[in-house]
Write a protein that holds these residues in place. Structure first.
Motif, PDB file in Angstrom:
ATOM      1  N   SER A   1       1.476  90.265 108.442  1.00 38.60           N
ATOM      2  CA  SER A   1       1.988  89.199 107.565  1.00 38.60           C
ATOM      3  C   SER A   1       1.610  89.444 106.117  1.00 38.60           C
ATOM      4  O   SER A   1       2.372  89.134 105.209  1.00 38.60           O
ATOM      5  CB  SER A   1       1.439  87.843 108.011  1.00 38.60           C
ATOM      6  N   VAL A   2       0.403  89.995 105.918  1.00 40.66           N
ATOM      7  CA  VAL A   2       0.003  90.341 104.556  1.00 40.66           C
ATOM      8  C   VAL A   2       0.939  91.415 104.017  1.00 40.66           C
ATOM      9  O   VAL A   2       1.410  91.354 102.868  1.00 40.66           O
ATOM     10  CB  VAL A   2      -1.464  90.829 104.522  1.00 40.66           C
ATOM     11  N   ALA A   3       1.244  92.365 104.888  1.00 42.31           N
ATOM     12  CA  ALA A   3       2.079  93.496 104.460  1.00 42.31           C
ATOM     13  C   ALA A   3       3.493  93.052 104.092  1.00 42.31           C
ATOM     14  O   ALA A   3       4.158  93.712 103.287  1.00 42.31           O
ATOM     15  CB  ALA A   3       2.116  94.550 105.567  1.00 42.31           C
ATOM     16  N   VAL A   4       3.958  91.960 104.686  1.00 35.44           N
ATOM     17  CA  VAL A   4       5.320  91.498 104.341  1.00 35.44           C
ATOM     18  C   VAL A   4       5.259  90.271 103.419  1.00 35.44           C
ATOM     19  O   VAL A   4       6.205  89.497 103.325  1.00 35.44           O
ATOM     20  CB  VAL A   4       6.177  91.215 105.606  1.00 35.44           C
ATOM     21  N   TYR A   5       4.123  90.100 102.731  1.00 36.02           N
ATOM     22  CA  TYR A   5       3.995  89.139 101.622  1.00 36.02           C
ATOM     23  C   TYR A   5       4.175  87.681 102.035  1.00 36.02           C
ATOM     24  O   TYR A   5       4.654  86.867 101.265  1.00 36.02           O
ATOM     25  CB  TYR A   5       4.963  89.466 100.465  1.00 36.02           C
ATOM     26  N   GLU A   6       3.798  87.380 103.263  1.00 32.46           N
ATOM     27  CA  GLU A   6       3.882  85.983 103.695  1.00 32.46           C
ATOM     28  C   GLU A   6       2.617  85.211 103.362  1.00 32.46           C
ATOM     29  O   GLU A   6       2.671  84.026 103.056  1.00 32.46           O
ATOM     30  CB  GLU A   6       4.061  85.910 105.225  1.00 32.46           C
TER      31      GLU A   6
END
Lengths: 101, 553
Positions: free
Chosen positions: A56-61
């Motif tokens: 989720s961090v990697a997809v900016y959520e």
């Protein structure tokens, strides 16, 4: 409250990137509702949750996910630590100034 | 008030455009949180316990009516309808969405406001005397100098990444109302025998986990040399300040470790290099340009009706007590300084609703030449009120819930946001402040107690300035519960002092009673009503209070 929630364990929390709101990771994704959170009861389950959070961090959520110890409270899951309880419950009643009617 | 010129406006717009781009890149994932964090902090954006928080600079605590209205608009449109004034004369919004913050900054820029350098390891908002320009004891209005420092320190390429944050306060009066001794640099404006303006420079003050009072590093520096001298100080700090340990990185630790004599020697050596005639000429010219912005407003002669407030006070006790506690002498005899308490009984210290902001903006335009000040004690000031207008102003303030007559008394509590909002906090401040405010709501009792400053912080970082309170409260977490430690005898003003810890902390359910016992101990022991709490404490020490609070333990 399911059996895992009654037993307590660890949930993953974070702040939502666009608005900063407190959220918890569950099977359906991130939610402001801690009752929708997945409770990890052992290290393996926690590692799996943390891996999901990193995605989720990697997809900016989300921002800065971290694990929080929780236990069963009278009205559902409650974080064990004072700070995390306040973070879940929001400001104390009356701690925000509202317009006088 | 200072007004932006073309350069100022372009500078702020350019910063907003840059930050808008940084936010967009962050949301698209082109910047990680680690990469983005320094940029958001430099623009006043924190990620707090429940949401983002935006800290807006109010340079040297001076606000115009249109600016206060704009803060009300932002509170309503982007937040939850209120703002929180801080101990550094700023305002904070607790619930903005990151995606909205560039628009909020645009809205601020339209009224010549910004959030630049309200966080980060840089020179923060310059604070000053909330009575600047109107105080009866003033040598010169310090705000032109504050503005000079603001411009010099904004985006200063050499001082944007200091070892730690850096706070400067400037006082222009004979009495210190800017708490210069608890700042990294405190400047006290002075005139020499030739009448030239200069500054006494104090260095190394600060609260937090290591509270220290600033010491004089130079008795007098001519005004035009100020920027060169501060450059020398900051270069010494930048070179020798600790970057390996956040808790030892403030300049106060360096001053303490080196000793003021050695630090002075290093600064003098650096000053010999940094002293720049061009910078001195620039400072002199810029001060000459800025000064007219702070010229006194065109006061109408109101001597004829100045007695109106005395007449009403003679027949209306409610007005009389407000007049006594919430107004102060102005440099003109037919005018007064009016202080607005943001501490109603049970209220949240420093909070103001959007409706109150608009109401006060209207009153400022009608009665105070459109000007408002923010104080380090989380109150507001109308600096230019004709004495003849005081009765009408008071009535209007009463209607808006802004006439609480408790300035300088027990319920005029300073409190940080604490664990209700702050990610660093270890205990709540607001509910405790509210409970104390309610317990001591009886104004007659507060007046009987006399002048008293109670301040509380929800963690060791001491944003609530508890170290310099007559009664300080520090909230900590002990074994999963909130615990509140009392300090006594601090003072932030002329006779600055760091309070001393009374003993073990009290639980949340005990702390109000503990404060009550501190007060009853004082009332029982004081020689007479003229002996203030602080005088009594300095005479008898902590022991009577320890006996009262811990004897049965």
């Amino acid at each position: 409250m399911n059996a895992r929630h009654r037993a307590g364990g660890t949930v993953i929390t974070a702040n939502r990137l666009p608005d900063g709101r407190v959220i918890f990771l569950g099977p359906g994704g991130w939610s402001e509702d801690i009752t929708a959170a997945t409770v990890a009861t052992d290290a393996q389950e926690l590692r799996a949750l943390e891996a999901l959070a990193r995605q989720s961090v990697a997809v900016y959520e989300v921002v800065d996910p971290y694990p929080v110890a929780v236990e069963a409270g009278p009205d559902g899951l409650l974080p064990v630590k004072l700070r995390e309880r306040r973070r879940l419950l929001g400001p104390s009643p009356g701690a925000e100034t509202v317009e006088r009617s | 008030m200072y007004r932006y010129d073309g350069w100022d406006a372009a500078f702020v717009r350019e910063r907003i455009a840059r930050f808008r781009d940084q936010v967009a890149r962050r949301l698209r994932g082109e910047l990680s949180e680690e990469e983005f964090r320094p940029w958001r902090l430099m623009n006043g954006v924190y990620l707090q316990l429940h949401a983002y928080m935006l800290r807006v600079a109010i340079p040297y605590g001076t606000l115009s009516a249109p600016q206060l209205r704009r803060l009300a608009d932002i509170a309503e449109r982007y937040d939850r309808g209120y703002g929180h004034f801080t101990t550094r004369q700023n305002i904070q919004f607790n619930w903005p969405r990151l995606v909205d913050i560039p628009d909020i900054l645009e809205a601020l820029a339209e009224v010549e406001m910004h959030a630049i350098q309200t966080s980060g390891n840089c020179i923060r908002n310059i604070t000053s005397d909330p009575w600047a320009g109107v105080a009866a004891d003033e040598i010169e209005d310090p705000r032109p100098w504050c503005e000079l420092l603001r411009q010099w320190s904004s985006d200063h390429q050499e001082f944007t990444f200091l070892p730690r944050k850096f706070k400067v306060a400037v006082s222009g009066g004979l009495r210190d109302r800017a708490a210069v001794r608890i700042h990294d640099i405190g400047l006290r404006l002075r005139r020499d025998r030739q009448g030239r303006i200069g500054f006494e420079v104090l260095l190394g003050g600060g609260l937090g986990r290591t509270p220290l009072l600033a010491q004089t590093v130079r008795d007098w520096i001519p005004g035009e040399e100020l920027l060169s001298y501060l450059t020398a100080i900051l270069r010494v700090y930048n070179r020798f300040g600790r970057r390996d340990n956040k808790y030892k990185a403030r300049i106060k630790i360096l001053v303490h470790d080196l000793g003021i004599e050695r630090f002075r020697q290093l600064v003098d050596e650096e000053y010999a290099v940094a002293r720049d005639p061009d910078l001195a000429r620039f400072a002199a010219a810029e001060i000459a340009r800025i000064r007219p912005f702070f010229a006194p407003p065109p006061y109408a002669d109101r001597a004829a009706d100045a007695a109106a407030s005395r007449h009403l006070a003679a027949i209306d006790g409610t007005f009389a007590r407000w007049l006594r506690t919430n107004t102060a002498p102005h440099r003109r005899r037919d005018y007064a300084i009016v202080q607005i308490s943001l501490k109603p009984p049970g209220g949240v210290p420093g909070n103001m609703t959007a409706a109150q902001m608009r109401a006060l903006a209207d009153l400022a335009e009608r009665y105070s030449c459109g000007e408002i000040r923010v104080t380090a004690e989380q109150n507001l000031v109308l600096p230019h009120v004709a004495r003849g207008d005081l009765p009408a102003l008071w009535e209007a303030l009463e209607t808006g819930g802004l006439a609480t007559p408790n300035l300088g008394h027990l319920s005029d509590i300073v409190a940080c946001p604490g664990l209700d909002f702050c990610a660093l906090a270890t205990a709540r401040s607001i509910p405790v402040a509210q409970a104390i405010g309610r317990r001591f709501a009886d104004l007659d009792r507060q007046y009987e107690i006399g002048p008293l400053k109670l301040k509380m912080s929800g963690c060791i970082n001491a944003c609530g300035h508890h170290h310099v309170a007559h009664i300080g409260i520090l909230g900590l977490e002990k074994r999963g519960r909130e615990s509140y430690q009392i300090t006594l005898g601090g003072s932030g003003g002329e006779e600055a002092a760091i309070g001393r810890v009374l003993g073990p902390g009290f639980g949340a359910e005990e702390i109000v009673d503990a404060v009550e016992r501190v007060i009853t101990t004082y009332l029982a022991g004081r020689r007479n009503r003229e002996e203030t709490f602080l005088d009594y404490l300095r005479r008898v020490g902590l022991q009577p209070f320890k006996d009262a609070l811990y004897a049965s333990v």
